[in-house]
Design a protein around this motif. Structure first.
Motif, PDB file in Angstrom:
ATOM      1  N   PHE A  77       3.853   1.636  -1.248  1.00 17.09           N
ATOM      2  CA  PHE A  77       4.392   1.836  -2.606  1.00 17.09           C
ATOM      3  C   PHE A  77       3.288   2.338  -3.540  1.00 17.09           C
ATOM      4  O   PHE A  77       3.519   3.192  -4.390  1.00 17.09           O
ATOM      5  CB  PHE A  77       5.011   0.538  -3.148  1.00 17.09           C
ATOM      6  CG  PHE A  77       6.468   0.382  -2.793  1.00 17.09           C
ATOM      7  CD1 PHE A  77       7.455   0.919  -3.606  1.00 17.09           C
ATOM      8  CD2 PHE A  77       6.858  -0.285  -1.632  1.00 17.09           C
ATOM      9  CE1 PHE A  77       8.802   0.780  -3.277  1.00 17.09           C
ATOM     10  CE2 PHE A  77       8.190  -0.426  -1.305  1.00 17.09           C
ATOM     11  CZ  PHE A  77       9.175   0.106  -2.120  1.00 17.09           C
ATOM     12  N   ARG A  78       2.049   1.771  -3.353  1.00 12.60           N
ATOM     13  CA  ARG A  78       0.954   2.214  -4.230  1.00 12.60           C
ATOM     14  C   ARG A  78       0.725   3.715  -4.056  1.00 12.60           C
ATOM     15  O   ARG A  78       0.510   4.444  -5.023  1.00 12.60           O
ATOM     16  CB  ARG A  78      -0.319   1.425  -3.907  1.00 12.60           C
ATOM     17  CG  ARG A  78      -1.479   1.731  -4.854  1.00 12.60           C
ATOM     18  CD  ARG A  78      -2.620   0.735  -4.671  1.00 12.60           C
ATOM     19  NE  ARG A  78      -2.244  -0.611  -5.073  1.00 12.60           N
ATOM     20  CZ  ARG A  78      -2.234  -1.679  -4.275  1.00 12.60           C
ATOM     21  NH1 ARG A  78      -2.615  -1.585  -3.015  1.00 12.60           N
ATOM     22  NH2 ARG A  78      -1.866  -2.849  -4.733  1.00 12.60           N
ATOM     23  N   ALA A  79       0.861   4.187  -2.796  1.00 13.52           N
ATOM     24  CA  ALA A  79       0.632   5.601  -2.527  1.00 13.52           C
ATOM     25  C   ALA A  79       1.803   6.474  -2.952  1.00 13.52           C
ATOM     26  O   ALA A  79       1.622   7.557  -3.523  1.00 13.52           O
ATOM     27  CB  ALA A  79       0.356   5.801  -1.032  1.00 13.52           C
ATOM     28  N   GLN A  80       3.027   6.026  -2.660  1.00 14.01           N
ATOM     29  CA  GLN A  80       4.194   6.906  -2.837  1.00 14.01           C
ATOM     30  C   GLN A  80       4.961   6.657  -4.132  1.00 14.01           C
ATOM     31  O   GLN A  80       5.650   7.563  -4.609  1.00 14.01           O
ATOM     32  CB  GLN A  80       5.178   6.707  -1.660  1.00 14.01           C
ATOM     33  CG  GLN A  80       4.564   6.863  -0.283  1.00 14.01           C
ATOM     34  CD  GLN A  80       4.037   8.268  -0.023  1.00 14.01           C
ATOM     35  OE1 GLN A  80       4.365   9.209  -0.754  1.00 14.01           O
ATOM     36  NE2 GLN A  80       3.174   8.410   0.974  1.00 14.01           N
ATOM     37  N   GLU A 109       6.091  -5.482  -9.640  1.00 18.22           N
ATOM     38  CA  GLU A 109       5.090  -6.561  -9.720  1.00 18.22           C
ATOM     39  C   GLU A 109       5.285  -7.367 -11.000  1.00 18.22           C
ATOM     40  O   GLU A 109       5.217  -8.599 -10.986  1.00 18.22           O
ATOM     41  CB  GLU A 109       3.674  -5.975  -9.652  1.00 18.22           C
ATOM     42  CG  GLU A 109       3.235  -5.667  -8.220  1.00 18.22           C
ATOM     43  CD  GLU A 109       1.802  -5.123  -8.133  1.00 18.22           C
ATOM     44  OE1 GLU A 109       1.170  -5.384  -7.094  1.00 18.22           O
ATOM     45  OE2 GLU A 109       1.352  -4.452  -9.072  1.00 18.22           O
ATOM     46  N   PRO A 122       3.925   4.468  -7.217  1.00 24.69           N
ATOM     47  CA  PRO A 122       3.129   3.496  -7.987  1.00 24.69           C
ATOM     48  C   PRO A 122       3.861   2.959  -9.211  1.00 24.69           C
ATOM     49  O   PRO A 122       3.662   1.802  -9.594  1.00 24.69           O
ATOM     50  CB  PRO A 122       1.885   4.293  -8.387  1.00 24.69           C
ATOM     51  CG  PRO A 122       2.269   5.738  -8.237  1.00 24.69           C
ATOM     52  CD  PRO A 122       3.284   5.788  -7.144  1.00 24.69           C
ATOM     53  N   ASP A 125       0.826  -1.211   0.000  1.00 20.37           N
ATOM     54  CA  ASP A 125       0.000   0.000   0.000  1.00 20.37           C
ATOM     55  C   ASP A 125       0.861   1.263   0.000  1.00 20.37           C
ATOM     56  O   ASP A 125       0.538   2.252  -0.670  1.00 20.37           O
ATOM     57  CB  ASP A 125      -0.918   0.008   1.225  1.00 20.37           C
ATOM     58  CG  ASP A 125      -2.053  -1.011   1.095  1.00 20.37           C
ATOM     59  OD1 ASP A 125      -2.273  -1.517  -0.038  1.00 20.37           O
ATOM     60  OD2 ASP A 125      -2.698  -1.313   2.115  1.00 20.37           O
ATOM     61  N   LEU A 164       5.983   0.159  -8.045  1.00 23.40           N
ATOM     62  CA  LEU A 164       5.154  -1.003  -7.716  1.00 23.40           C
ATOM     63  C   LEU A 164       4.780  -1.770  -8.980  1.00 23.40           C
ATOM     64  O   LEU A 164       4.912  -3.000  -9.039  1.00 23.40           O
ATOM     65  CB  LEU A 164       3.894  -0.552  -6.969  1.00 23.40           C
ATOM     66  CG  LEU A 164       2.915  -1.677  -6.613  1.00 23.40           C
ATOM     67  CD1 LEU A 164       3.573  -2.712  -5.701  1.00 23.40           C
ATOM     68  CD2 LEU A 164       1.653  -1.112  -5.949  1.00 23.40           C
ATOM     69  N   ALA A 165       4.332  -1.052  -9.987  1.00 21.05           N
ATOM     70  CA  ALA A 165       3.891  -1.730 -11.216  1.00 21.05           C
ATOM     71  C   ALA A 165       5.038  -2.496 -11.856  1.00 21.05           C
ATOM     72  O   ALA A 165       4.904  -3.668 -12.242  1.00 21.05           O
ATOM     73  CB  ALA A 165       3.324  -0.697 -12.195  1.00 21.05           C
TER      74      ALA A 165
END
Lengths: 484, 484
Positions: B216-219, B228, B221, B214, B224-225
């Protein structure tokens, strides 16, 4: 101006020292005069080559028993055939060594002049030195012992100084010598340096054999008697002249300066203005190395980053030395030993050797390379149950016929041709071929070829000491056991 | 107090660094976390062992492609079976490494806590650290990312500092974290040290996978992508999980502190008062070495004579280091590289590596020892037309079926048993036996035995480069040429 051919000058090269102040480069097993301390050639080879010129006889060399093969190898490599290689059974300082060499010269060339010369000094201008010797020859033939005096470049307290009785000129003949001042105090050194009349004692002496023998008769008759006996009883040994050990053991160990020069009334001094260094410690090596604009001397694969006034010396292929921010330091790196100290404390290197000796470290005295009558070997690596050596055998040389109780040996020839005798059968082994010597097998290795033979030896077994050897036959007359 | 068995803590060990500030011990080919920098065990092995305890899952390790066999070997030697060994195709700093490891954990153990931990720090009291983690577990499970803060012992400007929002207690739970102060100026560091409320950032973080993802998703992204994708496409490879190189190449290289911690609003800090060092440079090694009453730290065969405040470290059997009169210096000696510098200039070691790299010196980046999937080898010696290696093959491992165009090889088995296939014929070779591999012959070396097999290889020939190899078959799926 060479002297007349009828009276050549014999260089008497004193190569028996075993200085430790240049550790780790200089070690008891391989002292500094045999190391390539300055340039690619050893100091000893350079000293011998310095006098290989018209009007000069082949050199007479005096050295220690441990160094005889090194000296012979280096002379051979330099293409110099010695007049004699005299072996001191033990170190007795310079007076007995000079006398022994001079007595040997006197037997063959009583009419010659002798120039006694240390093997471990740096004198770049060989022709200039020979010219200075030529200028001194008349005085020496007239019965003076002529010392050579270097023009001082600083108020050095570590050297002996010479006071001439009159102004000495480099381009004139010698002048009478008034007195020696051995390692003066700082104030005395400063005063002498300021006055500009004194010279440094270079340890070079020119004289006739008769004059020197007379000086010993007058000043040190006991030494003369003992050394005469040691020379008279000397045994020829594989091209060496080995002084009689019993007689030699009785000789007083004393320097030539103390025994003769400080007492003799018929001395002269020839001034020599060329570059000279005794390379007596790392400080001297730094100085002789020609510091760059930052005052650094870099030798070998050494890198200096923000350093000043420092000596960085890396010995050996595959070794990199890096100094960062060093000020007036010395760092000397070898693959098995590293020394780091302020340059001003170079004299304390002896303490380092003593400390290493106390802890039983082989590096205190011994190099990874061993010289033998047949050539030499390097210990490349050792580990659990194995040891690897590079063995180099001179053309025509042979190791003893031997066997090992505890180890097997694998030999892989890299260059040249080996003749290998194994349990009575001989065969020839060329580059890239290998031979297996089983535990207990009688074997001999020879180099029948015209060039050096190089092989890699891999020893395997539970015990790999040099003393696991039984010798059956040895052309170098070594005993049945001991290292080989 | 271990956490409940249902929710073990997974140590995520970050072992991808390639620091050069500890050159010559740490080199690109074998960075400091894998070296026995402090004591006999590597920092990486010590880091893995630190968390081998009840309530802890097997470690997940993230490391570089060049280090994968070293990491696997060292875990095996420590008796630790990893949960996963994740290979970064290239170095991308800590944020992507932590995220990749956490995503891998999330697939297997979404309920776990993760403790991200550098592999190259020194933490002597493992039980104490685990207890501190246990004290922080509740907060982490409740959704905080918990940093660990070390009690400062000096006004260090080289570290990141943490300001807690309330007084942090080592024996209590975490407190909210107000802000990070990255490498402060001297005055700021002095003020923080004097006030006594700030802590050093130890680089240890405790969190749940969900919470971290979460963040990483916020700060971040984009990171994260990309990560992943790299994890989703990761390929199993000889027991390793190799992140997808194309996806990984697109990931931004950024530290975890910069990407997440400096922006996240839900952070806590757990104070830890035990001894800690990042061993970030030789100064830190000296400090962690426990200076004696003269302030010296001696490691290996090092001798200090009249030294103060100095680190003298000799690495490797058969190497002696002597320092005389050193004041606040560091001297690190290895058989192929030596560093000498004032301790205060330890940070400049990077410059030394750069200088050596510029002059093309192998020592800048490479050790004499090479690790391979089947074991390792040391280059013991090399000379004209020969090279000697010690080769160690792990039990059950095999080198590729290969041939060499320009060199012959002689193998002498020292320990264990070798199975040698030579032009299609296999045979068994025991200790003290040897095999000859002619130029051009197809050969394979295997260790069929239960222990390490050690052999000495002597290569002879005109060209001895590692790239003279043709591979016909390789269980480690390496290409047909290149070093082997």
């Amino acid at each position: 101006m060479p002297p007349p051919a009828a009276a050549p000058i014999v260089p008497l090269i004193l190569a028996g020292g075993s200085g430790t102040r240049l550790w780790p480069l200089s070690r008891q097993s391989y002292p500094k005069q045999f190391a390539p301390l300055h340039g690619g050639e050893s100091l000893f080879a350079a000293a011998a080559r310095r006098f290989a010129a018209p009007g000069w006889a082949p050199p007479v060399v005096v050295t220690g028993t441990d160094f005889r093969f090194i000296a012979a190898d280096q002379l051979a490599a330099a293409g110099i055939a010695p007049g004699a290689l005299i072996i001191e059974p033990s170190a007795r300082n310079t007076a007995p060594a000079i006398l022994a060499g001079t007595l040997a010269v006197a037997r063959e060339r009583p009419e010659a002049l002798v120039l006694a010369a240390p093997a471990d000094h740096l004198i770049a201008d060989a022709a200039g030195l020979r010219a200075a010797v030529a200028r001194a020859a008349g005085a020496a033939r007239a019965g003076r012992i002529v010392a050579f005096g270097i023009r001082p470049t600083r108020a050095e307290t570590g050297y002996g100084w010479i006071e001439p009785a009159a102004a000495a000129r480099a381009d004139g003949p010698p002048v009478p010598l008034r007195r020696f001042v051995e390692k003066p105090a700082a104030a005395a050194a400063a005063a002498m340096f300021a006055a500009g009349r004194h010279l440094w004692n270079a340890g070079l002496f020119l004289y006739t054999p008769r004059r020197l023998i007379d000086a010993f008769r007058a000043q040190a008759p006991g030494i003369l008697a003992a050394v005469e006996t040691a020379v008279a009883r000397a045994a020829p040994d594989l091209g060496f002249l080995r002084l009689d050990p019993a007689a030699w053991a009785a000789v007083e160990a004393i320097s030539f300066d103390h025994a003769i020069m400080e007492h003799d009334a018929g001395l002269s001094v020839q001034r020599y203005d060329g570059a000279w260094s005794d390379l007596g410690d790392w400080q001297a090596v730094w100085r002789a190395g020609g510091p760059d604009t930052d005052g650094n001397v870099l030798q070998g694969a050494a890198t200096a980053i923000g350093c000043r006034g420092s000596l960085l010396r890396a010995e050996g292929a595959g070794l990199a030395l890096v100094g960062i921010g060093l000020e007036d330091m010395l760092a000397v790196a070898m693959p098995d030993a590293v020394l780091v100290a302020p340059r001003a404390r170079a004299q304390e290197v002896r303490a380092a050797v003593a400390a290493l000796t106390a802890r039983g470290a082989a590096q205190a005295t011994t190099f990874p390379r061993d010289h033998r009558p047949w050539g030499w070997f390097d210990r490349l690596a050792a580990g659990d149950r194995f040891q690897v050596k590079r063995i180099v055998v001179h053309p025509g040389a042979a190791l003893s016929l031997q066997s090992h109780e505890h180890r097997a040996e694998h030999w892989i020839v890299v260059a040249g041709t080996a003749r290998v005798t194994l349990d009575g059968t001989a065969r020839t082994v060329g580059p890239n071929e290998s031979v297996y010597i089983p535990q207990g097998a009688r074997h001999r290795l020879e180099n029948p070829g015209p060039g050096e033979m190089v092989l890699i030896e891999v020893q395997t077994g539970s015990y790999l000491g040099e003393d696991d050897i039984t010798r059956y036959e040895d052309r170098y007359a070594r005993g049945p056991d001991g290292s080989g």
